[in-house]
Design an enzyme around this catalytic site. Structure first.
Site, PDB file in Angstrom:
ATOM      1  N   CYS A 111       0.823  -1.220   0.000  1.00 14.81           N
ATOM      2  CA  CYS A 111       0.000   0.000   0.000  1.00 14.81           C
ATOM      3  C   CYS A 111       0.859   1.274   0.000  1.00 14.81           C
ATOM      4  O   CYS A 111       0.329   2.369  -0.168  1.00 14.81           O
ATOM      5  CB  CYS A 111      -0.943  -0.004   1.190  1.00 14.81           C
ATOM      6  N   HIS A 248      -3.130   6.884   2.131  1.00 14.74           N
ATOM      7  CA  HIS A 248      -3.649   5.579   1.716  1.00 14.74           C
ATOM      8  C   HIS A 248      -5.029   5.369   2.325  1.00 14.74           C
ATOM      9  O   HIS A 248      -5.250   5.626   3.512  1.00 14.74           O
ATOM     10  CB  HIS A 248      -2.677   4.489   2.177  1.00 14.74           C
ATOM     11  N   ASN A 278     -10.296  -0.363   0.106  1.00 15.71           N
ATOM     12  CA  ASN A 278      -8.834  -0.228   0.105  1.00 15.71           C
ATOM     13  C   ASN A 278      -8.291  -0.832  -1.190  1.00 15.71           C
ATOM     14  O   ASN A 278      -8.372  -2.038  -1.388  1.00 15.71           O
ATOM     15  CB  ASN A 278      -8.308  -0.971   1.341  1.00 15.71           C
TER      16      ASN A 278
END
Ligand code: ACO
Length: 323
Positions: A111, A248, A278
């Site tokens: 990520c 993020h 996500n």
């Protein structure tokens, strides 16, 4: 001359899956997911692979600037869900758009991938390259264990990216700090293959994503605020002087806690995880592209932006940039 983002774009699968739809295939609820994460929907591939999304982003970036692919010097794709290890997603993009001069490779930092890739790309520009694409792309749905409700509800598929050019007389990166702590790597894992040959039969951890949710929550809310403050100190900039924070998009509660810890206005933390979940390396460039489309961010007016990624590795990193 310095680097500059001159275009941003994103592309996501058109199929949207809501929390309510998930609750028909696993023991979960909209109330549980939304209250803990801020996620309502996610885009899920019905067949497109990671390179298909990345190619769409690359083409959009070229079209926005009326650029011919042959003008590109490099293509970096941040991903942990490539179509294959060989060829890389970046090589597939290079072929599809006909970027005959460009060298292309994938970067693996989970990520944090987009931030790590953008930082690397900026150094390439400072070293003399003229134009490159930096893309974050994931089809996360293919590595999820769909029988594990604790992770399956969190992720989605998508891609976003930027065109970076040697095009500015003002610095692009004001300050940055990238970090890795491999000693905590076991808290978030995926893609293990083990060692299988005529000489060994060793199983690795599971190939699907495995996460210690509490440990990752603690990591994100402890290490990332410190990282952002350290970057602001290096830049000798007060937190109020940052126009927007693009972090993020893992979890809205993580962003709440981070904003509080660094004393920032929570409204400056842009978010879209409600719509996408996500998307790992794609989350920051999708948010950047959408925020430009909506007029919140504008290229070329030197808005001061913090980009922070955090995730598997463990990896984390912050760039303070001027758009
Ligand atoms: N639906 C309903 N119940 C669920 C679900 C679900 N999808 N998933 C877990 N539960 C249950 C658990 O079984 C548990 O039940 P029990 O108490 O009967 O055992 C209960 O809910 C609580 O589970 P916890 O894991 O303790 O829930 P928590 O409040 O910690 O929230 C969460 C879990 C949202 C994952 C949280 O730990 C978190 O936000 N962690 C950060 C991790 C993250 O965002 N990771 C994203 C990937 S990594 C990255 O991008 C950095």
């Amino acid at each position: 001359m310095f680097a500059k983002i001159t275009a941003a774009a994103h592309a996501c699968p058109s199929h949207i899956v809501s929390n309510d739809q998930l609750s028909t295939i696993m023991d979960t609820s909209d109330e549980w997911i939304f209250s803990r994460t801020g996620i309502k929907n996610r885009h899920i591939s019905t067949g497109e692979d990671t390179s298909d999304l990345a190619i769409k982003v690359a083409q959009k970036l070229l079209d926005q600037k009326g650029l011919d692919a042959s003008e590109l010097d490099f293509i970096i794709v941040a991903t942990i869900t490539p179509d294959s290890q060989m060829p890389s997603v970046a090589a597939r993009v290079q072929a599809a758009i006909g970027a005959e001069r460009a060298f292309a490779y994938d970067l693996v930092a989970a990520c944090s991938g987009f931030v790590f890739a953008l930082s690397t790309a900026e150094k390439l520009i400072l070293a003399g390259q003229q134009k490159g694409l930096v893309i974050g792309a994931e089809v996360f749905s293919k590595i999820l264990d769909w029988s594990d409700r604790s992770t399956a509800v969190l992720f989605g598929d998508g891609a976003g990216g930027v065109l970076l050019e040697n095009a500015s007389s003002t610095p692009f990166v004001i300050a940055e700090e990238l970090r890795t702590d491999g000693s905590r790597g076991d808290k978030l894992t995926s893609g293990a293959t083990g060692v299988h040959s005529p000489f060994a039969q060793v199983d690795g951890p599971k190939a699907s994503i495995q996460m210690d949710g509490r440990a990752i929550f603690d990591f994100a809310t402890r290490d990332v605020p410190k990282n952002m403050l350290s970057v602001l100190t290096k830049a000798q900039l007060a937190v109020e002087e940052v126009d927007y924070f693009l972090l993020h998009q893992a979890n809205s509660r993580i962003l709440d806690k981070m904003a509080k810890k660094i004393g920032a206005d929570r409204h400056k933390f842009l978010q879209n995880m409600a719509e996408y979940g996500n998307t790992s390396a794609a989350s920051i460039p999708i948010l950047l592209s959408e925020s430009i489309e909506s007029g919140k961010l504008s290229l070329g007016i030197n808005q001061k932006i913090i980009l922070s990624g955090f995730g598997g590795g463990l990896t984390w990193g912050t760039m303070l940039i001027q758009l």
